[in-house]
Scaffold this motif. Structure first.
Motif, PDB file in Angstrom:
ATOM      1  N   THR A  17       0.859  -1.191   0.000  1.00 30.94           N
ATOM      2  CA  THR A  17       0.000   0.000   0.000  1.00 30.94           C
ATOM      3  C   THR A  17       0.894   1.239   0.000  1.00 30.94           C
ATOM      4  OG1 THR A  17      -1.615  -1.222   1.323  1.00 30.94           O
ATOM      5  CG2 THR A  17      -1.871   1.156   1.218  1.00 30.94           C
ATOM      6  N   ASP A  18       0.548   2.219  -0.845  1.00 32.03           N
ATOM      7  CA  ASP A  18       1.342   3.454  -0.857  1.00 32.03           C
ATOM      8  C   ASP A  18       0.717   4.478   0.093  1.00 32.03           C
ATOM      9  OD1 ASP A  18      -0.812   4.663  -2.148  1.00 32.03           O
ATOM     10  OD2 ASP A  18       0.125   4.594  -4.128  1.00 32.03           O
ATOM     11  N   HIS A  19       1.398   5.620   0.271  1.00 27.02           N
ATOM     12  CA  HIS A  19       0.913   6.660   1.179  1.00 27.02           C
ATOM     13  C   HIS A  19       0.236   7.800   0.416  1.00 27.02           C
ATOM     14  CE1 HIS A  19       2.726   4.866   4.698  1.00 27.02           C
ATOM     15  NE2 HIS A  19       3.834   4.681   4.006  1.00 27.02           N
ATOM     16  N   ARG A  21      -2.784   9.883  -1.828  1.00 24.79           N
ATOM     17  CA  ARG A  21      -4.198  10.170  -1.581  1.00 24.79           C
ATOM     18  C   ARG A  21      -4.892  10.174  -2.924  1.00 24.79           C
ATOM     19  NH1 ARG A  21      -4.772  11.485   3.744  1.00 24.79           N
ATOM     20  NH2 ARG A  21      -3.026  12.588   4.629  1.00 24.79           N
ATOM     21  N   SER A  23      -5.112   6.322  -1.358  1.00 25.57           N
ATOM     22  CA  SER A  23      -4.163   5.231  -1.201  1.00 25.57           C
ATOM     23  C   SER A  23      -4.460   4.150  -2.234  1.00 25.57           C
ATOM     24  CB  SER A  23      -4.291   4.670   0.219  1.00 25.57           C
ATOM     25  OG  SER A  23      -3.425   3.580   0.390  1.00 25.57           O
ATOM     26  N   SER A  25      -3.273   0.144  -3.640  1.00 23.39           N
ATOM     27  CA  SER A  25      -2.621  -1.084  -3.151  1.00 23.39           C
ATOM     28  C   SER A  25      -2.691  -2.181  -4.207  1.00 23.39           C
ATOM     29  CB  SER A  25      -3.282  -1.543  -1.850  1.00 23.39           C
ATOM     30  OG  SER A  25      -4.628  -1.910  -2.086  1.00 23.39           O
TER      31      SER A  25
END
Length: 166
Positions: A17-19, A21, A23, A25
């Motif tokens: 999962t990335d950070h 906005r 997110s 995955s």
């Protein structure tokens, strides 16, 4: 501690999962296969093998079959059979290396040997090899193959003339 004989592999679901906005995955299943090592000894199905054979049996006659299993896989679990020193009993028997069949290799003679106690091995093909031994007891059954004989010919006996016969 891993044990391939208890659990041969695992499936894991891994999610990254990335950070950002919003997110985002991704999930992937990962299969882990446990490689086998030669950590088990062959096990015979019986503690002692016993058989019997008549002394007039044919050469090559099957007497009994020994059998062992090995919990390892591949070559580590592939079992072959052998005698101590390759040939016990003075060459009177053979043992099939693959099938474990014990056969007569010579004509047996109860008057020469009436009982054999052989030592056989189950050997796996792993590295290093592991082996287990088992005792094989063979009783040679007698047949009426020897005629009675007198110790000398002729037999001389002396009887006093005043002996009582009766």
């Amino acid at each position: 501690e891993l044990d391939r004989e208890a659990v041969s592999g695992y499936t894991l679901s891994v999610t990254a999962t990335d950070h950002g906005r919003p997110s985002q995955s991704d999930t992937v299943d990962m299969e882990i296969v446990i490689d086998d090592v030669n950590d088990n000894f062959p096990k015979f199905l019986e503690a002692i093998y016993e058989g019997e054979e008549y002394e007039n049996s044919y050469i090559g006659n099957s007497i009994l079959t020994i059998s062992a299993t090995d919990e390892d896989v591949g070559l580590n679990g592939n079992v072959r059979y052998t005698f101590e020193n390759g040939d016990s009993g003075g060459g009177d028997f053979t043992l099939d290396a693959t099938l474990g069949i014990l056969r007569t290799a010579k004509e047996l003679d109860h008057e020469r040997i009436s009982f054999y106690e052989l030592l056989a091995f189950a050997v796996d093909r792993g590295t290093p090899e592991k082996s287990t031994s088992v005792v094989i007891k063979i009783k040679v059954q007698d047949i009426n193959d020897n005629a009675p004989s007198f110790p000398s010919d002729p037999i001389n006996a002396t009887v006093a003339e005043n002996s009582v016969v009766g």
